[in-house]
Design an enzyme around this catalytic site. Structure first.
Site, PDB file in Angstrom:
ATOM      1  N   ASP A  10       0.890  -1.171   0.000  1.00  0.00           N
ATOM      2  CA  ASP A  10       0.000   0.000   0.000  1.00  0.00           C
ATOM      3  C   ASP A  10       0.919   1.210   0.000  1.00  0.00           C
ATOM      4  O   ASP A  10       1.652   1.430   0.971  1.00  0.00           O
ATOM      5  CB  ASP A  10      -0.863  -0.046   1.266  1.00  0.00           C
ATOM      6  CG  ASP A  10      -1.686   1.216   1.457  1.00  0.00           C
ATOM      7  OD1 ASP A  10      -2.571   1.210   2.328  1.00  0.00           O
ATOM      8  OD2 ASP A  10      -1.444   2.220   0.753  1.00  0.00           O
ATOM      9  N   ILE A  11       0.912   1.973  -1.059  1.00  0.00           N
ATOM     10  CA  ILE A  11       1.873   3.074  -1.240  1.00  0.00           C
ATOM     11  C   ILE A  11       1.791   4.096  -0.107  1.00  0.00           C
ATOM     12  O   ILE A  11       2.783   4.756   0.211  1.00  0.00           O
ATOM     13  CB  ILE A  11       1.653   3.746  -2.620  1.00  0.00           C
ATOM     14  CG1 ILE A  11       2.921   4.487  -3.061  1.00  0.00           C
ATOM     15  CG2 ILE A  11       0.441   4.675  -2.624  1.00  0.00           C
ATOM     16  CD1 ILE A  11       2.913   4.901  -4.525  1.00  0.00           C
ATOM     17  N   ASN A  24      -6.577  12.761 -10.748  1.00  0.00           N
ATOM     18  CA  ASN A  24      -7.331  13.209 -11.938  1.00  0.00           C
ATOM     19  C   ASN A  24      -7.054  14.704 -12.117  1.00  0.00           C
ATOM     20  O   ASN A  24      -6.411  15.326 -11.276  1.00  0.00           O
ATOM     21  CB  ASN A  24      -8.830  12.922 -11.790  1.00  0.00           C
ATOM     22  CG  ASN A  24      -9.425  13.610 -10.584  1.00  0.00           C
ATOM     23  OD1 ASN A  24      -9.355  14.830 -10.440  1.00  0.00           O
ATOM     24  ND2 ASN A  24      -9.969  12.809  -9.679  1.00  0.00           N
ATOM     25  N   GLY A  32      -9.589   4.778  -5.773  1.00  0.00           N
ATOM     26  CA  GLY A  32      -8.300   4.114  -5.965  1.00  0.00           C
ATOM     27  C   GLY A  32      -7.191   4.639  -5.080  1.00  0.00           C
ATOM     28  O   GLY A  32      -7.395   4.967  -3.910  1.00  0.00           O
ATOM     29  N   ASP A  34      -5.666   7.409  -5.327  1.00  0.00           N
ATOM     30  CA  ASP A  34      -5.921   8.830  -5.013  1.00  0.00           C
ATOM     31  C   ASP A  34      -6.704   8.935  -3.705  1.00  0.00           C
ATOM     32  O   ASP A  34      -6.333   9.682  -2.778  1.00  0.00           O
ATOM     33  CB  ASP A  34      -6.734   9.424  -6.172  1.00  0.00           C
ATOM     34  CG  ASP A  34      -6.779  10.948  -6.167  1.00  0.00           C
ATOM     35  OD1 ASP A  34      -7.477  11.508  -7.019  1.00  0.00           O
ATOM     36  OD2 ASP A  34      -6.105  11.567  -5.329  1.00  0.00           O
ATOM     37  N   SER A 117      -2.641   4.742 -14.221  1.00  0.00           N
ATOM     38  CA  SER A 117      -3.646   4.481 -15.266  1.00  0.00           C
ATOM     39  C   SER A 117      -4.111   3.035 -15.356  1.00  0.00           C
ATOM     40  O   SER A 117      -4.951   2.718 -16.205  1.00  0.00           O
ATOM     41  CB  SER A 117      -3.157   4.928 -16.659  1.00  0.00           C
ATOM     42  OG  SER A 117      -3.153   6.341 -16.764  1.00  0.00           O
ATOM     43  N   GLY A 119      -5.819   1.241 -13.239  1.00  0.00           N
ATOM     44  CA  GLY A 119      -7.060   0.926 -12.523  1.00  0.00           C
ATOM     45  C   GLY A 119      -8.251   1.507 -13.261  1.00  0.00           C
ATOM     46  O   GLY A 119      -8.571   1.089 -14.378  1.00  0.00           O
ATOM     47  N   VAL A 120      -8.849   2.491 -12.672  1.00  0.00           N
ATOM     48  CA  VAL A 120     -10.036   3.152 -13.248  1.00  0.00           C
ATOM     49  C   VAL A 120      -9.793   3.591 -14.692  1.00  0.00           C
ATOM     50  O   VAL A 120     -10.664   3.495 -15.546  1.00  0.00           O
ATOM     51  CB  VAL A 120     -10.406   4.383 -12.368  1.00  0.00           C
ATOM     52  CG1 VAL A 120     -11.396   5.292 -13.048  1.00  0.00           C
ATOM     53  CG2 VAL A 120     -10.931   3.923 -11.021  1.00  0.00           C
ATOM     54  N   TYR A 121      -8.566   4.017 -14.982  1.00  0.00           N
ATOM     55  CA  TYR A 121      -8.310   4.566 -16.330  1.00  0.00           C
ATOM     56  C   TYR A 121      -8.070   3.492 -17.377  1.00  0.00           C
ATOM     57  O   TYR A 121      -7.862   3.784 -18.553  1.00  0.00           O
ATOM     58  CB  TYR A 121      -7.166   5.582 -16.283  1.00  0.00           C
ATOM     59  CG  TYR A 121      -7.590   6.954 -15.745  1.00  0.00           C
ATOM     60  CD1 TYR A 121      -8.896   7.189 -15.339  1.00  0.00           C
ATOM     61  CD2 TYR A 121      -6.686   7.997 -15.652  1.00  0.00           C
ATOM     62  CE1 TYR A 121      -9.286   8.434 -14.853  1.00  0.00           C
ATOM     63  CE2 TYR A 121      -7.052   9.252 -15.171  1.00  0.00           C
ATOM     64  CZ  TYR A 121      -8.371   9.460 -14.777  1.00  0.00           C
ATOM     65  OH  TYR A 121      -8.763  10.687 -14.293  1.00  0.00           O
TER      66      TYR A 121
END
Ligand code: APR
Length: 167
Positions: A10-11, A24, A32, A34, A117, A119-121
């Site tokens: 986990d960053i 974003n 995510g 973010d 990018s 994940g969601v992207y």
């Protein structure tokens, strides 16, 4: 030349000079990584981000890390995958390149990146990881002051993609 490490991590837990956020363009938080970074950094991070006026895709901006163990957060905005014909590869490479530019400006030694990018992207993981590895190797060879880059992976698919790419 600095070293590259791959970790299932986990960053938000990494005590490095800067962790990179896959943000974003609003820089006002999201889901995510973010969302995880904003939760761990606390409300001061959002207050600071409000002052930045957003961030273009492929660009990066830096803030303190506040309650994170990392000293700084480098916020970068990856491209949304649209099939590969809209300059996604160059924009994604720019996220890594611009993060190195800021790391040098702030004389940082250790960095951690999420799989921007991926994940969601919706960026295809193997392609994104190949771009990340190429860009980070270039960044390390051009910037002797950076000692270590960690690819912080959340999940087996990304982790094994980095291990294959770095083999
Ligand atoms: N630590 C490390 N990696 C993480 C963490 C975490 N705590 N949480 C998620 N990840 C991984 C995901 O599993 C994925 O591999 O980060 C990678 C990037 O996924 P996203 O966070 O979805 O980022 P991205 O695909 O770049 O999409 C960005 O999502 O959260 C919103 O506001 C963000 O709109 C932006 C978009």
């Amino acid at each position: 030349m600095g070293s590259i490490e791959v970790a299932q991590a986990d960053i938000t837990t990494l005590a490095v000079d800067a962790i990179v956020n896959a943000a974003n363009t609003s820089l006002l938080g999201g889901g995510g990584v973010d969302g995880a970074i904003h939760r761990a950094a606390g409300p001061e991070l959002l207050a600071e981000c409000r002052l930045l006026g957003g961030c273009k895709t492929g660009q990066a901006k830096i803030t303190p890390g506040f309650r994170l163990p990392a000293r700084y957060v480098i916020h970068t905005v990856g491209p949304v995958w649209n099939g590969g014909g809209r300059g996604e590869a160059e924009l994604l490479a720019g996220c890594y390149r611009e993060s190195f530019v800021l790391a040098c400006e702030y004389d940082l030694r250790t960095l951690a990146f999420p799989a921007i990018s991926c994940g969601v992207y919706g960026y295809p993981i193997d392609e994104a990881v190949a771009i990340a590895v190429r860009a980070v190797r270039a960044g390390l060879s051009e910037n002797e002051s950076i000692e270590k880059v960690i690819f912080a992976c959340f999940g087996d698919e990304v982790y094994s993609a980095y291990q294959r790419a770095l083999a």
